[in-house]
Design a protein around this motif. Structure first.
Motif, PDB file in Angstrom:
ATOM      1  N   VAL A 119       0.562  -6.419  -8.235  1.00 41.85           N
ATOM      2  CA  VAL A 119      -0.779  -6.005  -8.908  1.00 41.85           C
ATOM      3  C   VAL A 119      -1.587  -4.796  -7.835  1.00 41.85           C
ATOM      4  CG1 VAL A 119      -0.844  -7.776 -10.534  1.00 41.85           C
ATOM      5  CG2 VAL A 119      -2.140  -7.996  -8.127  1.00 41.85           C
ATOM      6  N   THR A 120      -1.004  -4.578  -6.786  1.00 40.46           N
ATOM      7  CA  THR A 120      -1.699  -3.617  -5.855  1.00 40.46           C
ATOM      8  C   THR A 120      -0.838  -2.597  -5.561  1.00 40.46           C
ATOM      9  OG1 THR A 120      -1.382  -5.118  -3.890  1.00 40.46           O
ATOM     10  CG2 THR A 120      -3.329  -5.539  -5.218  1.00 40.46           C
ATOM     11  N   SER A 121       0.406  -2.406  -5.701  1.00 42.66           N
ATOM     12  CA  SER A 121       1.290  -1.432  -5.058  1.00 42.66           C
ATOM     13  C   SER A 121       2.110  -0.468  -6.213  1.00 42.66           C
ATOM     14  CB  SER A 121       2.214  -2.227  -4.086  1.00 42.66           C
ATOM     15  OG  SER A 121       2.969  -2.714  -4.861  1.00 42.66           O
ATOM     16  N   GLY A 122       2.472   0.495  -5.936  1.00 41.04           N
ATOM     17  CA  GLY A 122       3.246   1.336  -6.865  1.00 41.04           C
ATOM     18  C   GLY A 122       2.064   2.522  -7.440  1.00 41.04           C
ATOM     19  N   PRO A 123       2.990   3.369  -8.064  1.00 39.99           N
ATOM     20  CA  PRO A 123       1.917   4.370  -8.824  1.00 39.99           C
ATOM     21  C   PRO A 123       1.130   3.927 -10.266  1.00 39.99           C
ATOM     22  CG  PRO A 123       4.405   4.598  -9.470  1.00 39.99           C
ATOM     23  CD  PRO A 123       4.196   3.434  -8.420  1.00 39.99           C
ATOM     24  N   GLN A 124       0.015   4.419 -10.225  1.00 44.20           N
ATOM     25  CA  GLN A 124      -0.651   3.942 -11.418  1.00 44.20           C
ATOM     26  C   GLN A 124      -0.937   2.405 -11.522  1.00 44.20           C
ATOM     27  OE1 GLN A 124       2.001   5.925 -14.360  1.00 44.20           O
ATOM     28  NE2 GLN A 124       0.133   6.720 -15.237  1.00 44.20           N
ATOM     29  N   GLY A 205      -5.615  -0.333   0.782  1.00 42.37           N
ATOM     30  CA  GLY A 205      -4.642  -1.063   1.922  1.00 42.37           C
ATOM     31  C   GLY A 205      -5.347  -2.070   2.561  1.00 42.37           C
ATOM     32  N   GLU A 206      -6.404  -1.762   3.014  1.00 42.02           N
ATOM     33  CA  GLU A 206      -7.132  -2.869   3.926  1.00 42.02           C
ATOM     34  C   GLU A 206      -7.489  -4.166   3.032  1.00 42.02           C
ATOM     35  OE1 GLU A 206     -10.814  -2.761   7.360  1.00 42.02           O
ATOM     36  OE2 GLU A 206      -9.742  -0.856   6.453  1.00 42.02           O
ATOM     37  N   ASN A 207      -8.144  -3.695   1.959  1.00 46.87           N
ATOM     38  CA  ASN A 207      -8.711  -4.868   1.214  1.00 46.87           C
ATOM     39  C   ASN A 207      -7.628  -5.839   0.562  1.00 46.87           C
ATOM     40  OD1 ASN A 207     -11.299  -4.929   1.640  1.00 46.87           O
ATOM     41  ND2 ASN A 207     -11.777  -3.592   0.127  1.00 46.87           N
ATOM     42  N   LYS A 212      -4.697 -10.897   0.390  1.00 43.21           N
ATOM     43  CA  LYS A 212      -3.528 -11.805   0.472  1.00 43.21           C
ATOM     44  C   LYS A 212      -4.058 -13.091   1.535  1.00 43.21           C
ATOM     45  CE  LYS A 212       0.210  -8.582  -0.285  1.00 43.21           C
ATOM     46  NZ  LYS A 212       1.405  -7.600   0.582  1.00 43.21           N
ATOM     47  N   GLN A 213      -4.917 -12.496   2.500  1.00 43.69           N
ATOM     48  CA  GLN A 213      -5.217 -13.579   3.278  1.00 43.69           C
ATOM     49  C   GLN A 213      -6.058 -14.409   2.642  1.00 43.69           C
ATOM     50  OE1 GLN A 213      -7.430 -11.927   6.815  1.00 43.69           O
ATOM     51  NE2 GLN A 213      -8.356 -13.835   7.337  1.00 43.69           N
ATOM     52  N   ILE A 214      -6.911 -14.344   1.823  1.00 37.61           N
ATOM     53  CA  ILE A 214      -7.765 -15.062   0.983  1.00 37.61           C
ATOM     54  C   ILE A 214      -7.019 -16.066   0.398  1.00 37.61           C
ATOM     55  CG2 ILE A 214      -9.808 -15.258  -0.715  1.00 37.61           C
ATOM     56  CD1 ILE A 214     -10.790 -12.607   0.423  1.00 37.61           C
TER      57      ILE A 214
END
Lengths: 228, 228
Positions: A119-124, A205-207, A212-214
């Motif tokens: 849910v956080t990578s790829g286009p759109q 990217g940073e968040n 993932k850490q959370i």
DNA sequence: GATACACTGTGTCAATCGATAGATATTGTC
DNA sequence: GACAATATCTATCGATTGACACAGTGTATC
């Protein structure tokens, strides 16, 4: 004659010219379905936004419903691609009667992290996230397919791991609810990115790393409380 | 002349006959908006379902938008009613510099439990839950009001408590994300109750208690990992 | 019982929706 | 260049939408 499946790409005696058009429609439709919902997004808006003619949608996808189903299939395929790295290891661990709680917990974390990646990578991504979130409330064509995908690739693996960690049955309603709460940690980030909360945070990217850490930390905390 | 606010109830020289009609419209509209969304539910459906005439909606609520806003106000008032038992104690604890992590954690659990109560009790809960969930993805009139309510009554109190427990600032984006993940445990249960998962579980009295227990246990586990 | 207000009914409007018919344009094969 | 398949265009259909004008009905107050 409707075309739908056969865009003629590569078949002798045909042209691949329409492939660009087809993709443009899909991309614009994804954004508009995400922004306004299935009924809210009109085929006229989509056609205009994609820079194509209105009947092009009928030509390539049969009808509005076919267009939506095509988008869902894209999302399903994308999810499968991202989860394929973890799921085999999950199955192996579940088949291994000697898998330790620590190992199972680690796999649970990795499965959830993979879901975050989906849910956080790829286009759109933002639009795909919204389609995901809309599937929770909206009644759309291909909804069964969407849910079957979510159950098979995310929920059921997490449920199986979580139940094993708790030493309970997968069929236990309590485990279903606990797993829902667990996954809810991630799903809530799928809401509209234009909302004040997510707009202030941003899912760059940073968040994403922080997210993932959370999820990992909180999942570990929950699992440790069960099997310390 | 449009009526909207003044239903004439109790005012001398007027009739309270329309109060029933108004309420019937509100109830049916809530169900239909929840089931089909703001644009998906037509005023004709609502009028027919409520057993009233189509222009009655214009008469009582001005237009479709006014009807929707009236529903939101009902939900906001209902939320306020349920949260009013906890929020004063939360504010008191936040103002007390000597409040212990244990006390703060307990209040966090109670706030989340009150939120569970909001989404699981009262008439037409399932529909109100869906309106809640739709607010995450849909673009509707009065959306600002809906979010302001959620932020003020649920998110911000949880954020403040959670940040204090972590010993960090409320403005820290990390705390925003952690709080979102926390609340996500509850929000995920707001999805469509006709979906296979929730249908199998059901959110009746017994499972509501279990839900509160799960949220409490998992929240405690997360907080203990921070301040043991 | 006349008047004013609250409420409900019938009929209709312009706008927009998804979908289709049917003509035209483009491209590759023979 | 003939032909067929692919692709795109203009124009329009029937259905549904939210909203409105306007007439009619009921009830309370003076």
């Amino acid at each position: 004659m409707i075309n739908i499946q056969t865009t003629g790409r590569g078949r002798p005696g045909t042209q691949a010219r329409g492939e660009d058009t087809r993709r443009r429609i899909l991309e614009k439709a994804l954004d508009l379905f995400a922004a306004h919902g299935y009924e809210g997004a009109s085929t006229r808006q989509i056609a205009e936004g994609a820079g194509v003619n209105l009947p092009a949608i009928q030509y390539y996808f049969g009808n509005k419903e076919g267009l939506y189903r095509a988008i869902i299939e894209d999302i399903v395929a994308d999810t499968e691609r991202h989860m394929s790295a973890v799921l085999p290891r999950v199955r192996a661990a579940l088949d291994d009667p000697e898998a330790t709680p620590v190992e199972l917990t680690e796999l649970l974390c990795q499965t959830l992290e993979a879901f975050v990646t989906v849910v956080t990578s790829g286009p759109q991504v933002e639009s795909r996230r919204l389609i995901f979130a809309r599937a929770e409330v909206e009644e759309t064509p291909g909804l069964d397919r969407m849910h079957e995908n979510g159950m098979r690739q995310v929920f059921n693996p997490c449920l199986a791991l979580f139940a094993r960690i708790h030493g309970k049955s997968e069929g236990d309603p309590e485990m279903t609810m606990r797993t829902m709460a667990l996954i809810g940690q991630v799903v809530i980030f799928c809401n509209n990115h234009k909302r004040p909360i997510l707009k202030a945070v941003g899912l760059d990217g940073e968040n994403v790393q922080l997210m993932k850490q959370i999820v990992r930390e909180q999942t570990l905390a929950i699992c440790r409380a069960v099997a310390p």
